[in-house]
Scaffold this active site. Sequence first.
Site, mmCIF file in Angstrom:
data_model
loop_
_atom_site.group_PDB
_atom_site.id
_atom_site.type_symbol
_atom_site.label_atom_id
_atom_site.label_comp_id
_atom_site.label_asym_id
_atom_site.label_seq_id
_atom_site.Cartn_x
_atom_site.Cartn_y
_atom_site.Cartn_z
ATOM 1 N N GLU A 120 -6.779 -14.454 -14.735
ATOM 2 C CA GLU A 120 -7.962 -14.839 -13.946
ATOM 3 C C GLU A 120 -8.418 -16.246 -14.350
ATOM 4 O OE1 GLU A 120 -9.421 -13.122 -11.539
ATOM 5 O OE2 GLU A 120 -9.063 -10.982 -11.872
ATOM 6 N N ASP A 134 -5.244 -12.586 -4.217
ATOM 7 C CA ASP A 134 -4.767 -11.342 -4.829
ATOM 8 C C ASP A 134 -3.286 -11.141 -4.482
ATOM 9 O OD1 ASP A 134 -5.204 -8.712 -6.080
ATOM 10 O OD2 ASP A 134 -4.864 -7.936 -4.058
ATOM 11 N N ASP A 155 -13.425 -12.679 -8.447
ATOM 12 C CA ASP A 155 -13.929 -11.301 -8.551
ATOM 13 C C ASP A 155 -13.932 -10.851 -10.013
ATOM 14 O OD1 ASP A 155 -11.299 -10.868 -9.109
ATOM 15 O OD2 ASP A 155 -10.885 -9.564 -7.407
ATOM 16 N N HIS A 180 -11.586 -6.947 -3.270
ATOM 17 C CA HIS A 180 -11.166 -6.127 -2.116
ATOM 18 C C HIS A 180 -12.347 -5.727 -1.238
ATOM 19 C CE1 HIS A 180 -7.408 -6.021 -4.204
ATOM 20 N NE2 HIS A 180 -8.059 -5.629 -5.278
ATOM 21 N N ASP A 212 -7.660 -15.671 -8.284
ATOM 22 C CA ASP A 212 -7.437 -14.296 -8.717
ATOM 23 C C ASP A 212 -6.237 -14.263 -9.663
ATOM 24 O OD1 ASP A 212 -7.962 -11.645 -8.931
ATOM 25 O OD2 ASP A 212 -7.144 -11.057 -7.014
ATOM 26 N N GLY A 213 -6.268 -13.314 -10.572
ATOM 27 C CA GLY A 213 -5.157 -13.162 -11.496
ATOM 28 C C GLY A 213 -4.799 -11.696 -11.620
#
Lengths: 348, 143
Positions: free
Chosen positions: B47, B128, B69, B118, B9-10
């Site tokens: 990301e 995250d 995501d 999420h 995640d970024g």
Amino acid sequence: MNLYFLEFRDPLFGIIIFFIIIFVITALSYWFNKLKKREDYKHLDNFLKQFHEVPSQNELEVLVSKGCLSEKSWLLLANSFTKSGNYEKSIEIYSQLLKVADKTNYRDTLFLLGKTFYMAGFLERAKQTFLEILKNNPRTPQALSYLLLVYEQMKNYTAALDVLEPLSELKKDISVEEAYLNALIILNDVKISSEDKAQKLLEIYKKTNQMTHMIFEYLFRVNPKIAWENLDISKSALIVDILWQCDKKDLNFDIIMQNSFLKELYSAKKYIKEANGSFVFELDLLINLNPNTKATLGFEYVCDNCNQTYPFAFHRCSNCHAIEKMRVELLIVKDYHRDFSEESNSFL
Amino acid sequence: MKKVTLFCDGSSLGNPGAGGYGAILRFGTVEREISGAREHTTNNQMELLAVIEGLKALKEPCEVTIVSDSSYVVKGINEWLGGWIKKDFKNIKNPELWREYIYVSKAHKIGAVWVRGHDGHPENERCDILAKQEALKMKEAIK
Ligand SMILES: [Zn+2]
């Protein structure tokens, strides 16, 4: 009539009757067993059905107090849920047991709950659970060790360092953990310049002789000159993966030429031609390989404490939580970058 | 080939702004977390950087399933990259990062899987958190 009695008394007739009786008994026992097996399976199915859904608190209370399934069995069941990664169910069982079960195992169950919270990534709840244990029993080494792991994952390294004090009072050797956490504090401090970080990490290295891989990974990245100057060459094998990936322009040939392992390593990399062979099989192979062959060194990492193998370097083994137990092993792998061309390699 | 899952995640505060990335490499039951930050960057760049840094940590060829995501990253890897290479990244954003991705992914067999952000995936939640922590730290540092 006479004939009938004669035949009845015939020994052959007795043998026939004997075999008929045996056949009937065998057939009956076969059907009986089959029926029993079916019943057993039915019973087992009913038994297993209970665990598709964890019973409610009331059901659990009844089940535990009635002794249909002892507290120990519930703990075993929760443990098997944990092992299969079904943390939600094991957390539910532990939580219910804490409410209804005998208070003699309360602390142990609380510890298991905390451990499952940690494994499931619920760090805040894990922290609260271990603190709860320590509130009444401050000298519980397992709870202290896990609390340290929780703080470390939360990146609260100062709090983790504070946990070391009670652990040392319990006669635990905390020197490696201390060096590790201090190094992490420095590495994660954004207010320190990379030069200062390098100096502070070197201080730890010189003082403790620990965390070689972690510290030199950073040093070779930000300041290879300082890294070479401070490296204890006898420890080269510990960081062979970092040395292998060092850019040619960053090499210190004065140091390399004084050490046979380093000469062999960089001869295998084809940066120099100072070795004709090596006692290390993989290096020997690469040194003597036709230069057009697309082969290079790959690395595998093994925890000397639990023998777990990793395809990536680690500082704390996530299997047994030991620090400074990583051993780098060499592999011969295909060199995908030899004639590097851009193309997609998606397998989906 | 070892099978590895790379969760990533970024996050960029301000997009563009100070940014961070977080990645978890999982091999069987063991894992390693990786995180870092950049001063001025975008969400998409972070990301992608999470993927790149995760792959860089692998020191032997592996079969890697990337879980992200970011549809930008997942579609980029699974669908668009071949076409971008053919047109030499003309009019494509972040060509340097994509070139770096191609380089570091070369040794591995790669597939990317998209998950909704999420949505109760613990590893992605963790990534995250790692990314946001790094971004915040960077924001504080450059104040
Ligand atoms: Zn281990």
